[in-house]
Design a protein around this motif. Structure first.
Motif: not given
Length: 305
Positions: A15, A65, A18-20
């Motif tokens: 997670d 992503y 993905d956030k980065n």
């Protein structure tokens, strides 16, 4: 219980990854927009080429992503491996786009070198600085994951080369401002493009090898066979395939000729021993072995069907 804890930390890590990526996408959209406007106003090719590069970053980050999200989807009857290879495919696509962008840049740089233009350098300098800061931040965000994930590495390289491009643009801008040397713009664009091709080619090669199911570089099949053949009761490991499914999964599939007619439970014990040895020595974590005793089939290590 220990296992579920591990999978938690793993998903948590995913997670974060993905956030980065998401943060990097947003930052790059901002840079691209600023540079397109700035490039048009100032007439700087290196700014516009930087914007093009940034735009390719946005696309590559989106590809990464989506792939990262897909790779976590569960396997199903029609997709027994799930989407684990999505990330390899993403790296392949990103490497290809890096090279294509580079070729476009070279073409532009040569054109511009023939017809240099006066450029409003102040704008160039400021936009380059902004791009360096934003890209630098994105690069730091992705650095850790880029080491062990080819998909993130491909996104990371897009960003890193982009940051270097912005540094080059900045140098060009300063030279234009203080020395009125306008051809620097073209030369820098050209050098950035060459660097892109060099990096992109390497990534393209790596991802292609994985897609073609080639044996990973760090594994010598002869060593693997020698290791397994040394285990007692084993006559010969043959018909061997070793390939990477994704960055995390390394598969071996082979036939195993045995000296004795073992029972299935005895074979299970032997198999456990083989799995342990392969995992410790070569990090192979998926082993599929077909046991054989007195079976009449080709016994070469590599069997070409």
């Amino acid at each position: 219980m220990a296992h579920s804890h591990h999978s938690y930390s793993h998903t948590h890590h995913h997670d974060m990854k993905d956030k980065n990526l998401m943060i990097s996408i947003l930052l790059n959209v901002l840079i691209t927009a600023a540079q397109v406007v700035g490039g048009l106003i100032s007439g700087s090719l290196s700014l516009l080429s930087d914007a093009l590069h940034n735009f390719s970053d946005v696309l590559s980050l989106i590809v990464s992503y989506v792939a990262s999200k897909l790779s976590k989807k569960k396997a199903s009857v029609n997709r027994t491996f799930g989407y684990k290879r999505a990330e390899i495919l993403a790296a392949f696509v990103n490497a290809s786009t890096l090279i294509i962008v580079a070729i476009i840049l070279i073409k532009e740089a040569i054109e511009r070198f023939k017809h240099p233009q006066v450029i409003d350098s102040n704008l160039v300098v400021w936009l380059a600085v902004i791009a360096i800061v934003f890209n630098g931040f994105s690069v730091l965000l992705l650095k850790k994951d880029s080491k062990n994930n080819i998909n993130i590495k491909s996104a990371y390289l897009h960003l890193l080369t982009d940051m270097l491009a912005s540094v080059a643009v900045l140098i060009g801008g300063l030279l234009m401002k203080f020395y009125q040397v306008f051809w620097v713009d073209s030369v820098l664009t050209f050098l950035i493009a060459l660097y892109l091709i060099w990096v992109g080619y390497d990534l393209l090669k790596t991802s292609t090898k994985v897609l073609m199911l080639f044996t990973p570089e760090h594994i010598n099949i002869k060593d693997v066979v020698r290791l397994v053949n040394n285990i007692s009761k084993v006559k010969k490991l043959h018909h061997v395939h070793i390939w990477s499914l994704s960055d995390e999964e390394l598969h071996l599939e082979a036939h195993l000729d045995l000296y004795e007619n073992l029972t299935v439970s005895e074979f299970n014990k032997l198999l456990e021993e083989i799995e342990t040895v392969l995992h410790e020595q070569f990090n192979i974590n998926h082993v599929t072995i077909q046991p054989e005793y007195d079976k009449n089939d080709p016994k070469e290590v590599i069997v070409q069907d």
